[in-house]
Write an enzyme that holds these catalytic residues in place. Structure first.
Site, PDB file in Angstrom:
ATOM      1  N   HIS A 268      29.765  44.991  38.410  1.00  0.00           N
ATOM      2  CA  HIS A 268      30.799  44.461  37.518  1.00  0.00           C
ATOM      3  C   HIS A 268      30.457  44.630  36.040  1.00  0.00           C
ATOM      4  O   HIS A 268      31.261  44.267  35.186  1.00  0.00           O
ATOM      5  CB  HIS A 268      31.020  42.970  37.801  1.00  0.00           C
ATOM      6  CG  HIS A 268      31.776  42.701  39.069  1.00  0.00           C
ATOM      7  ND1 HIS A 268      31.448  43.292  40.265  1.00  0.00           N
ATOM      8  CD2 HIS A 268      32.852  41.905  39.321  1.00  0.00           C
ATOM      9  CE1 HIS A 268      32.291  42.874  41.201  1.00  0.00           C
ATOM     10  NE2 HIS A 268      33.152  42.039  40.652  1.00  0.00           N
TER      11      HIS A 268
ATOM     12  N   GLU B 226      45.018  47.602  39.600  1.00  0.00           N
ATOM     13  CA  GLU B 226      44.742  47.963  38.205  1.00  0.00           C
ATOM     14  C   GLU B 226      45.513  49.218  37.789  1.00  0.00           C
ATOM     15  O   GLU B 226      46.077  49.300  36.699  1.00  0.00           O
ATOM     16  CB  GLU B 226      43.234  48.188  38.001  1.00  0.00           C
ATOM     17  CG  GLU B 226      42.376  46.942  38.210  1.00  0.00           C
ATOM     18  CD  GLU B 226      42.055  46.672  39.676  1.00  0.00           C
ATOM     19  OE1 GLU B 226      42.385  47.532  40.536  1.00  0.00           O
ATOM     20  OE2 GLU B 226      41.477  45.602  39.966  1.00  0.00           O
TER      21      GLU B 226
ATOM     22  N   HIS C  70      55.813  76.392  38.816  1.00  0.00           N
ATOM     23  CA  HIS C  70      56.096  75.960  40.187  1.00  0.00           C
ATOM     24  C   HIS C  70      57.579  76.148  40.470  1.00  0.00           C
ATOM     25  O   HIS C  70      58.413  75.421  39.938  1.00  0.00           O
ATOM     26  CB  HIS C  70      55.699  74.499  40.370  1.00  0.00           C
ATOM     27  CG  HIS C  70      54.256  74.246  40.063  1.00  0.00           C
ATOM     28  ND1 HIS C  70      53.785  74.111  38.774  1.00  0.00           N
ATOM     29  CD2 HIS C  70      53.170  74.131  40.876  1.00  0.00           C
ATOM     30  CE1 HIS C  70      52.473  73.914  38.807  1.00  0.00           C
ATOM     31  NE2 HIS C  70      52.071  73.920  40.064  1.00  0.00           N
TER      32      HIS C  70
ATOM     33  N   HIS D 195      55.305  76.728  46.919  1.00  0.00           N
ATOM     34  CA  HIS D 195      54.970  75.652  45.973  1.00  0.00           C
ATOM     35  C   HIS D 195      54.774  76.171  44.552  1.00  0.00           C
ATOM     36  O   HIS D 195      55.202  75.556  43.588  1.00  0.00           O
ATOM     37  CB  HIS D 195      53.698  74.932  46.435  1.00  0.00           C
ATOM     38  CG  HIS D 195      53.090  74.061  45.384  1.00  0.00           C
ATOM     39  ND1 HIS D 195      53.397  72.723  45.248  1.00  0.00           N
ATOM     40  CD2 HIS D 195      52.215  74.350  44.373  1.00  0.00           C
ATOM     41  CE1 HIS D 195      52.732  72.227  44.223  1.00  0.00           C
ATOM     42  NE2 HIS D 195      52.004  73.184  43.673  1.00  0.00           N
TER      43      HIS D 195
HETATM   44  C1  LIG Z   1      46.556  63.590  40.619  1.00  0.00           C
HETATM   45  C2  LIG Z   1      46.837  65.022  40.907  1.00  0.00           C
HETATM   46  N1  LIG Z   1      46.087  65.667  41.829  1.00  0.00           N
HETATM   47  C3  LIG Z   1      46.304  66.962  42.077  1.00  0.00           C
HETATM   48  C4  LIG Z   1      47.258  67.660  41.411  1.00  0.00           C
HETATM   49  C5  LIG Z   1      47.468  69.144  41.661  1.00  0.00           C
HETATM   50  N2  LIG Z   1      48.711  69.354  42.416  1.00  0.00           N
HETATM   51  C6  LIG Z   1      49.858  69.639  41.804  1.00  0.00           C
HETATM   52  S1  LIG Z   1      51.162  69.753  42.854  1.00  0.00           S
HETATM   53  C7  LIG Z   1      50.164  69.417  44.185  1.00  0.00           C
HETATM   54  C8  LIG Z   1      50.741  69.364  45.571  1.00  0.00           C
HETATM   55  C9  LIG Z   1      51.863  68.427  45.597  1.00  0.00           C
HETATM   56  O1  LIG Z   1      52.545  68.495  46.789  1.00  0.00           O
HETATM   57  P1  LIG Z   1      54.027  67.996  46.802  1.00  0.00           P
HETATM   58  O2  LIG Z   1      54.144  66.773  46.033  1.00  0.00           O
HETATM   59  O3  LIG Z   1      54.445  67.962  48.217  1.00  0.00           O
HETATM   60  O4  LIG Z   1      54.794  69.108  46.004  1.00  0.00           O
HETATM   61  P2  LIG Z   1      55.549  70.390  46.617  1.00  0.00           P
HETATM   62  O5  LIG Z   1      54.494  71.331  47.086  1.00  0.00           O
HETATM   63  O6  LIG Z   1      56.394  69.908  47.729  1.00  0.00           O
HETATM   64  O7  LIG Z   1      56.277  70.914  45.434  1.00  0.00           O
HETATM   65  C10 LIG Z   1      48.852  69.223  43.777  1.00  0.00           C
HETATM   66  C11 LIG Z   1      47.739  68.937  44.686  1.00  0.00           C
HETATM   67  C12 LIG Z   1      48.015  66.955  40.462  1.00  0.00           C
HETATM   68  N3  LIG Z   1      48.964  67.539  39.741  1.00  0.00           N
HETATM   69  N4  LIG Z   1      47.804  65.643  40.248  1.00  0.00           N
END
Ligand SMILES: Cc1ncc(C[n+]2csc(CCOP(=O)(O)OP(=O)(O)O)c2C)c(N)n1
Ligand SMILES: [Mg+2]
Length: 701
Positions: free
Chosen positions: A506, A444, A65, A295
């Site tokens: 539960h 939780e 990334h 991204h």
């Molecule tokens: C719990 C979770 N769901 C989905 C992902 C996959 N994922 C990684 S980055 C991202 C998008 C994140 O967007 P943002 O925080 O705005 O990052 P940017 O694109 O600005 O770098 C997703 C959906 C993940 N890493 N963790």
């Protein structure tokens, strides 16, 4: 604009409803990189090191990334240069500030910073091997791979959840040890994704309530996620949301070092936890800037060349000119004097204090623990109480907490049910930071993530409870406890249909299997108060493995009425009762079903069927015993029946493997969800009875 809310106003923030997107929307104004660079040339070149290392490492890995590290390079540079208290040559200095990259996909931001500032293990070679097998530069930052990685992040939102725990641990330790020994900040970078995840809400609520003034969250407000603009899926006014939970909210131009510095300075001075909305451009300077393409992995050679040209960068791949590396290493060593001062003052503490501090940070148990547990066991064996194991857990904690000042207990609003609060703890609160009991509220996941943060911070030993069924809600963070190998104790009560009338919503049935399927997690399901005390001792002595204590709501008889000083639970499984007549059957059981197994044995023995009962409070520990021990406990030949008020999954190794045979093995337990009724009726209804176990044995003989 800086939003500093006076304390009195913090509780009722003015929220203007507007259809206009003020935050969260991408900033598509043209960016004049030349002007930015010219305004702050030294800063610009330092930040460019992060940006170009990121571009090169992602290109070499052909994955990763790029956009986030490029966008947040300015904020990170100012943070490390002007604010973060650290010394790259002493990465584990206990009083360092903590830096947490919650937006873990931007791992190259962290790796670049660690390399540039001179962390010995983060060599250029490691950066070049980004995302390759055996490298410490994993796809997402992993705790334990490299120094300076405070926690594992990647599952979005976990980092901010951890950060709250780090800040709570710091508050607690500062109160106990004094400002001279503990006084540092926790900085956390979050992305839009972290803030959309539900866990962030739990974390924000908890931090706001506890006025964690040493917690500073920097939001990478770039308006972009993977699917496109944030506006596709969200219109939350994040600043108002934080303010509504009691945070002090600031913002800054995330590419202007002076503005970033101003916001960080104000955030540190604020009375509550602080959030800085940093307006940034994802993948700044590239053709993918401000788009979701920015991204991910920017690997196109022309794009990379053009981007570097836009930065005014004239060097080859992975090349950091000497003057810039020196400038960064100066940043990396600027905390050395402060660290030395800290060490000198620490050395002036009494040797007993030093030893206790060091012991707690190493996660070691005081010598007294073993004798204390033995004494408790003896007393229980002699009085043979009929108590629920959740109550037994409280009995154990009543003797553990006074001799283990580092424990921080808590519950997600089920204190009276989880039996997690002992008399001596006091409540952790804004006016009582020495209190060691946290009311986590109905959070939780936030609780589990905060406990991870506390354990990672060190010096404290967190445990927390909820109903076993709601491990589901905490699961994301529990998995990370296991992956990171940290000592967090989960006190999960109401562990089966034995909870009765609250019904199948539960009643856990699949949870034991799910937890046992998680690598590096110890799942204890003690049979009585003796095993519960032993389970606590075994759990606390683990330094690299989290554990779950699955505890009953209903009262259970003491099955260990013969006092044995050795901790049997530590073996995972052991012979609780040997056959009297010639052994024909082995019944294995855990928790509340062990007493059922004992009654089944009595029935069978009366019929001349010699039956051994094996209590199996922790399958993982039993599996780790040598073959000879396991063979002694589970010899071949006899019929094997396991009884547990959960699904069968996980039992087949002990039933069919380990010298067992399918034709001679059976399981008594659940194969669907439970129901609402008193516990005894449910056990009869679902056929988990001594008679059913005895019948199963007879069938198989
Ligand atoms: C719990 C979770 N769901 C989905 C992902 C996959 N994922 C990684 S980055 C991202 C998008 C994140 O967007 P943002 O925080 O705005 O990052 P940017 O694109 O600005 O770098 C997703 C959906 C993940 N890493 N963790
Ligand atoms: Mg984003």
């Amino acid at each position: 604009m800086v939003l500093v809310r006076p304390l009195a106003l913090r509780r009722r923030p003015a929220i203007t409803r507007s259809r206009m997107m003020t935050a969260n929307s991408k900033d598509t104004r043209p960016v004049d990189l030349t002007a930015i660079a010219a305004a702050h040339p030294d800063h610009w070149r330092k930040a460019a090191c992060i940006r170009t290392l990121t571009l090169d490492a992602v290109a070499a890995a052909n994955s990763g990334h790029s956009g986030m590290p490029m966008g947040m390079a300015d904020v990170a540079t100012v943070l490390f240069e002007k604010h973060l208290k650290f010394d790259a040559s002493a990465p584990n200095w206990p009083d360092r500030d903590r830096f947490i990259l919650s937006a873990g996909h931007g791992s190259m931001l962290l790796y670049s910073l660690l390399h540039l500032t001179g962390y010995a293990d983060m060599t250029l070679e490691q950066v070049k091997n980004f995302r390759q097998l055996g490298a410490i530069t994993a796809g997402h930052p992993e705790f334990g791979h490299a120094t300076g990685i405070e926690t594992t992040t990647g599952p979005l939102g976990q980092g901010i959840g951890n950060a709250v725990g780090f800040a709570m641990a710091e508050e607690s330790l500062r109160a106990r040890w004094g400002k001279k020994t503990v006084d540092h900040y926790t900085y956390c970078i979050v992305g839009d994704g972290c803030l959309m995840e539900g866990i962030s809400h739990e974390a924000i609520g908890l931090a706001g309530r506890h006025e964690l003034s040493h917690l500073i969250v920097m939001w990478d407000d770039n308006g972009i996620t993977i699917d496109g603009p944030v506006a596709l899926s969200d219109r939350t006014d994040q600043k108002a949301r934080f303010a509504a939970s009691g945070w002090d909210v600031f913002d800054c131009d995330g590419h202007d070092p002076v503005d970033i510095d101003r916001a960080l300075t104000a955030a540190k001075a604020s009375a509550g936890p602080a959030m800085i909305a940093c307006k940034t451009h994802i993948a700044i300077g590239s053709s993918a800037q401000d788009t979701s393409k920015g991204h991910g992995a920017l690997t196109d050679a022309t794009l990379i060349a053009n981007t570097k040209a836009a930065y005014g960068w004239e060097y080859g791949p992975f090349e950091i000119p000497a003057d810039l590396k020196t400038a960064w290493e100066t940043i990396g060593s600027k905390g050395a004097a402060e660290r030395a001062e800290w060490e000198a003052q620490f050395a002036a503490l009494s040797s007993a204090k030093q030893a206790d501090f060091t012991r707690a940070f190493a996660g070691e148990m005081p010598k007294r623990l073993s004798a204390t547990i033995k004494a408790l066991k003896k007393q229980i064996s002699e009085s043979a109480p009929k108590v629920a194991t959740r109550k037994a857990s409280e009995m154990a904690l009543e003797v553990i907490n006074p001799i283990l000042p580092e424990t921080i207990g808590g519950s997600a609003d089920l204190t009276g049910s989880n039996n997690t609060k002992t008399a001596d703890l006091g409540t952790f609160d804004t006016d009582n930071r020495k209190g060691r009991y946290v009311y986590y509220g109905i959070r939780e996941h936030g609780m589990a993530a905060a406990m991870n943060g506390m354990a990672l911070h060190g010096g404290v030993r967190p445990y927390g409870g909820t109903f076993m069924c709601f491990t589901d809600y905490a699961r994301g963070a529990m998995r990370l406890s296991a992956l990171m190998g940290i000592s967090v104790q989960y006190v999960m009560t109401h562990d089966s249909i034995g909870l009765g009338e609250d019904g199948p919503t539960h009643q856990p049935v699949e949870h034991l299997a799910m937890l046992r399927a998680t690598p590096n997690m110890l799942v204890f399901r003690p049979a009585d108060a003796v095993e519960t005390a032993e389970a606590w001792e075994a759990a606390l002595n683990q330094t690299g493995t989290p554990s779950v204590l699955a505890l009953s709501r209903q009262s259970l008889p003491t099955v260990r009425s013969d006092h044995k000083t050795a901790n049997q639970t530590w073996r995972g499984g052991y012979v609780l009762a040997e056959s009297v007549a010639k052994r024909q059957a082995v019944i294995m059981a855990t928790g509340s079903e062990v007493s059922i197994a004992m009654v089944a044995k009595a029935i069978l023995e009366a019929e001349g069927i010699g039956t051994r009962v094996v209590s199996m409070p922790c399958m993982e520990l039993f599996a780790s015993q040598d073959d000879a021990y396991r063979k002694r406990i589970l010899p071949g030949g006899a019929v094997r029946v396991a009884v547990e008020a959960g699904v069968r999954q996980g039992w087949d190794r002990w039933l069919l493997g380990e010298r067992g045979r399918e034709a001679k093995a059976g399981f008594v337990g659940m194969d669907g969800f439970g129901a609402s009724a008193p516990a005894e009726e449910l056990y009869a209804h679902f056929g988990i009875t001594a008679e059913a176990v005895a019948a199963k044995v007879r069938d198989l003989l």
